[in-house]
Design an enzyme around this catalytic site. Sequence first.
Site, PDB file in Angstrom:
ATOM      1  N   ILE A  23      -3.209  -0.575  17.313  1.00  9.98           N
ATOM      2  CA  ILE A  23      -2.567  -1.009  16.069  1.00  9.98           C
ATOM      3  C   ILE A  23      -3.345  -0.486  14.858  1.00  9.98           C
ATOM      4  O   ILE A  23      -2.754  -0.055  13.864  1.00  9.98           O
ATOM      5  CB  ILE A  23      -2.457  -2.556  16.044  1.00  9.98           C
ATOM      6  CG1 ILE A  23      -1.496  -3.028  17.151  1.00  9.98           C
ATOM      7  CG2 ILE A  23      -2.011  -3.060  14.677  1.00  9.98           C
ATOM      8  CD1 ILE A  23      -1.528  -4.531  17.424  1.00  9.98           C
ATOM      9  N   ARG A 129     -15.847 -10.136   3.384  1.00  6.26           N
ATOM     10  CA  ARG A 129     -16.850 -10.522   2.375  1.00  6.26           C
ATOM     11  C   ARG A 129     -17.484  -9.296   1.726  1.00  6.26           C
ATOM     12  O   ARG A 129     -17.565  -9.201   0.498  1.00  6.26           O
ATOM     13  CB  ARG A 129     -17.945 -11.392   3.026  1.00  6.26           C
ATOM     14  CG  ARG A 129     -18.931 -11.965   2.028  1.00  6.26           C
ATOM     15  CD  ARG A 129     -20.092 -12.647   2.717  1.00  6.26           C
ATOM     16  NE  ARG A 129     -20.925 -11.696   3.456  1.00  6.26           N
ATOM     17  CZ  ARG A 129     -21.934 -12.044   4.268  1.00  6.26           C
ATOM     18  NH1 ARG A 129     -22.222 -13.317   4.450  1.00  6.26           N
ATOM     19  NH2 ARG A 129     -22.657 -11.128   4.885  1.00  6.26           N
ATOM     20  N   SER A 148      -2.391 -12.768  14.842  1.00 12.11           N
ATOM     21  CA  SER A 148      -1.537 -12.739  16.035  1.00 12.11           C
ATOM     22  C   SER A 148      -0.601 -13.932  16.000  1.00 12.11           C
ATOM     23  O   SER A 148      -0.934 -14.970  15.422  1.00 12.11           O
ATOM     24  CB  SER A 148      -2.400 -12.836  17.299  1.00 12.11           C
ATOM     25  OG  SER A 148      -1.577 -12.959  18.445  1.00 12.11           O
ATOM     26  N   TYR A 163      -9.199 -16.745  22.335  1.00 15.99           N
ATOM     27  CA  TYR A 163      -8.456 -15.802  21.485  1.00 15.99           C
ATOM     28  C   TYR A 163      -7.544 -16.559  20.522  1.00 15.99           C
ATOM     29  O   TYR A 163      -7.541 -16.312  19.319  1.00 15.99           O
ATOM     30  CB  TYR A 163      -7.643 -14.869  22.379  1.00 15.99           C
ATOM     31  CG  TYR A 163      -6.843 -13.807  21.642  1.00 15.99           C
ATOM     32  CD1 TYR A 163      -7.433 -12.603  21.279  1.00 15.99           C
ATOM     33  CD2 TYR A 163      -5.499 -14.001  21.332  1.00 15.99           C
ATOM     34  CE1 TYR A 163      -6.689 -11.618  20.615  1.00 15.99           C
ATOM     35  CE2 TYR A 163      -4.754 -13.027  20.677  1.00 15.99           C
ATOM     36  CZ  TYR A 163      -5.355 -11.835  20.319  1.00 15.99           C
ATOM     37  OH  TYR A 163      -4.628 -10.863  19.671  1.00 15.99           O
ATOM     38  N   LYS A 167      -7.677 -16.558  16.379  1.00 15.83           N
ATOM     39  CA  LYS A 167      -6.582 -16.040  15.543  1.00 15.83           C
ATOM     40  C   LYS A 167      -6.061 -17.118  14.584  1.00 15.83           C
ATOM     41  O   LYS A 167      -5.705 -16.817  13.439  1.00 15.83           O
ATOM     42  CB  LYS A 167      -5.456 -15.499  16.426  1.00 15.83           C
ATOM     43  CG  LYS A 167      -5.861 -14.238  17.200  1.00 15.83           C
ATOM     44  CD  LYS A 167      -6.200 -13.088  16.267  1.00 15.83           C
ATOM     45  CE  LYS A 167      -6.604 -11.827  16.997  1.00 15.83           C
ATOM     46  NZ  LYS A 167      -6.832 -10.682  16.096  1.00 15.83           N
ATOM     47  N   THR A 198      -0.353  -1.614  23.557  1.00 17.22           N
ATOM     48  CA  THR A 198      -1.577  -0.861  23.250  1.00 17.22           C
ATOM     49  C   THR A 198      -2.459  -0.900  24.494  1.00 17.22           C
ATOM     50  O   THR A 198      -2.122  -1.565  25.481  1.00 17.22           O
ATOM     51  CB  THR A 198      -2.357  -1.504  22.088  1.00 17.22           C
ATOM     52  OG1 THR A 198      -2.811  -2.793  22.512  1.00 17.22           O
ATOM     53  CG2 THR A 198      -1.514  -1.643  20.835  1.00 17.22           C
TER      54      THR A 198
HETATM   55  N1  LIG Z   1      -1.745  -5.678  21.413  1.00 21.79           N
HETATM   56  C1  LIG Z   1      -1.195  -6.856  21.168  1.00 21.79           C
HETATM   57  O1  LIG Z   1      -0.284  -7.326  21.886  1.00 21.79           O
HETATM   58  C2  LIG Z   1      -1.639  -7.672  19.978  1.00 21.79           C
HETATM   59  C3  LIG Z   1      -0.841  -8.752  19.591  1.00 21.79           C
HETATM   60  C4  LIG Z   1      -1.231  -9.524  18.499  1.00 21.79           C
HETATM   61  C5  LIG Z   1      -2.382  -9.202  17.812  1.00 21.79           C
HETATM   62  N2  LIG Z   1      -3.137  -8.140  18.206  1.00 21.79           N
HETATM   63  C6  LIG Z   1      -4.362  -7.868  17.444  1.00 21.79           C
HETATM   64  O2  LIG Z   1      -4.269  -6.584  16.865  1.00 21.79           O
HETATM   65  C7  LIG Z   1      -5.575  -6.029  16.743  1.00 21.79           C
HETATM   66  C8  LIG Z   1      -5.588  -4.651  17.393  1.00 21.79           C
HETATM   67  O3  LIG Z   1      -5.256  -4.808  18.761  1.00 21.79           O
HETATM   68  P1  LIG Z   1      -4.926  -3.582  19.721  1.00 21.79           P
HETATM   69  O4  LIG Z   1      -3.910  -4.040  20.657  1.00 21.79           O
HETATM   70  O5  LIG Z   1      -4.731  -2.376  18.900  1.00 21.79           O
HETATM   71  O6  LIG Z   1      -6.312  -3.508  20.518  1.00 21.79           O
HETATM   72  P2  LIG Z   1      -7.165  -2.265  21.032  1.00 21.79           P
HETATM   73  O7  LIG Z   1      -8.107  -2.840  22.030  1.00 21.79           O
HETATM   74  O8  LIG Z   1      -6.293  -1.151  21.428  1.00 21.79           O
HETATM   75  O9  LIG Z   1      -7.971  -1.820  19.697  1.00 21.79           O
HETATM   76  C9  LIG Z   1      -9.027  -2.601  19.186  1.00 21.79           C
HETATM   77  C10 LIG Z   1     -10.072  -1.670  18.610  1.00 21.79           C
HETATM   78  O10 LIG Z   1     -11.168  -2.483  18.131  1.00 21.79           O
HETATM   79  C11 LIG Z   1     -12.387  -1.848  18.498  1.00 21.79           C
HETATM   80  N3  LIG Z   1     -13.467  -2.851  18.559  1.00 21.79           N
HETATM   81  C12 LIG Z   1     -13.613  -3.842  19.481  1.00 21.79           C
HETATM   82  N4  LIG Z   1     -14.730  -4.549  19.195  1.00 21.79           N
HETATM   83  C13 LIG Z   1     -15.280  -3.994  18.081  1.00 21.79           C
HETATM   84  C14 LIG Z   1     -16.423  -4.300  17.288  1.00 21.79           C
HETATM   85  N5  LIG Z   1     -17.256  -5.317  17.603  1.00 21.79           N
HETATM   86  N6  LIG Z   1     -16.681  -3.540  16.195  1.00 21.79           N
HETATM   87  C15 LIG Z   1     -15.868  -2.496  15.870  1.00 21.79           C
HETATM   88  N7  LIG Z   1     -14.777  -2.153  16.585  1.00 21.79           N
HETATM   89  C16 LIG Z   1     -14.478  -2.916  17.673  1.00 21.79           C
HETATM   90  C17 LIG Z   1     -12.091  -1.198  19.832  1.00 21.79           C
HETATM   91  O11 LIG Z   1     -13.028  -0.163  20.121  1.00 21.79           O
HETATM   92  C18 LIG Z   1     -10.671  -0.702  19.640  1.00 21.79           C
HETATM   93  O12 LIG Z   1     -10.641   0.614  19.139  1.00 21.79           O
HETATM   94  C19 LIG Z   1      -6.527  -7.019  17.389  1.00 21.79           C
HETATM   95  O13 LIG Z   1      -7.088  -7.841  16.408  1.00 21.79           O
HETATM   96  C20 LIG Z   1      -5.615  -7.834  18.286  1.00 21.79           C
HETATM   97  O14 LIG Z   1      -6.122  -9.117  18.532  1.00 21.79           O
HETATM   98  C21 LIG Z   1      -2.803  -7.372  19.272  1.00 21.79           C
END
Ligand SMILES: NC(=O)c1ccc[n+]([C@@H]2O[C@H](COP(=O)([O-])OP(=O)(O)OC[C@H]3O[C@@H](n4cnc5c(N)ncnc54)[C@H](O)[C@@H]3O)[C@@H](O)[C@H]2O)c1
Length: 255
Positions: A23, A129, A148, A163, A167, A198
Amino acid sequence: MAIKQLFDLTGKAALVTGGARGIGRACAEGLAEFGADVAIADIHEENVNKTVAEMTEAYAVKVEGIVCDVTDAAAVAAMIEQVASAFGKLDILVNSVGICIWRAALEVDEEEWHKVMDTNLTGTFLCCREAAKQMIATGGGAMVNIASMSGHIVNTPQAQASYNTSKAGMIHMTRSMAAEWAEYGIRVNTVSPGYTLTEMTQTVPDYHEGWSELTPMKRLCEPEELVGGVIYLVSEAASFTTGHDLVIDGGYMVW
Ligand SMILES: NC(=O)c1ccc[n+]([C@@H]2O[C@H](COP(=O)([O-])OP(=O)(O)OC[C@H]3O[C@@H](n4cnc5c(N)ncnc54)[C@H](O)[C@@H]3O)[C@@H](O)[C@H]2O)c1
């Protein structure tokens, strides 16, 4: 100003945390397409380099890569300094870092609990911040935290209390920041996606059919379907919108 122009981000400086894939990457590409210079920050160095190389090729804006663990306060402060020195300012922050550990509450130990809270909630707090300090110095900006639908509902069938809690915290933290920082010209909003395809969700393919069944639109979300909402919230089109949570879930929360 023509309404269409309100969405133009030409000349803006943006930072996307977690921008190396999923995302976050989709949001980074959207910001670049609308004209913003974009810094991609992520803990995964190889993915940062790959994304920066591909986006530099594809878009006529500056693209900067930063390797950063958002749970490390000193690293977050250095990340904001790096963006300010590369672009001269920071107008837009999108926080997309997030992790999920699928485990029942009775079995979650303290280490796992803290890892999820530190990454999703504290990490987002630190980025907001430090970015706010930079934005205040230049007269304001806009932030979007990717929360989320799990901040509103309890998912089924998988258990993920840590989680969901993180959120829900992000959504209310965002409202609190919106209230505190309005006087500085900083708007802070959340986007709350439903199940999105993803690498995070691709690790649990057995759930996909059931999740689709629970969604009125009978499918999962593509990352690109979230980008329009993010662009809206960071653009002048949303100049009176702050503390809002934009749910994009194919209707999941309606039932
Ligand atoms: N995929 C879903 O269904 C979904 C649904 C609702 C919300 N979200 C939220 O959307 C956001 C993105 O999710 P996604 O599905 O793209 O996940 P993803 O795992 O594909 O991407 C997350 C990225 O965050 C990076 N990351 C993880 N820990 C880190 C840290 N400590 N410091 C810096 N980078 C870090 C990872 O390397 C990765 O590139 C997240 O916050 C997730 O909770 C996802």
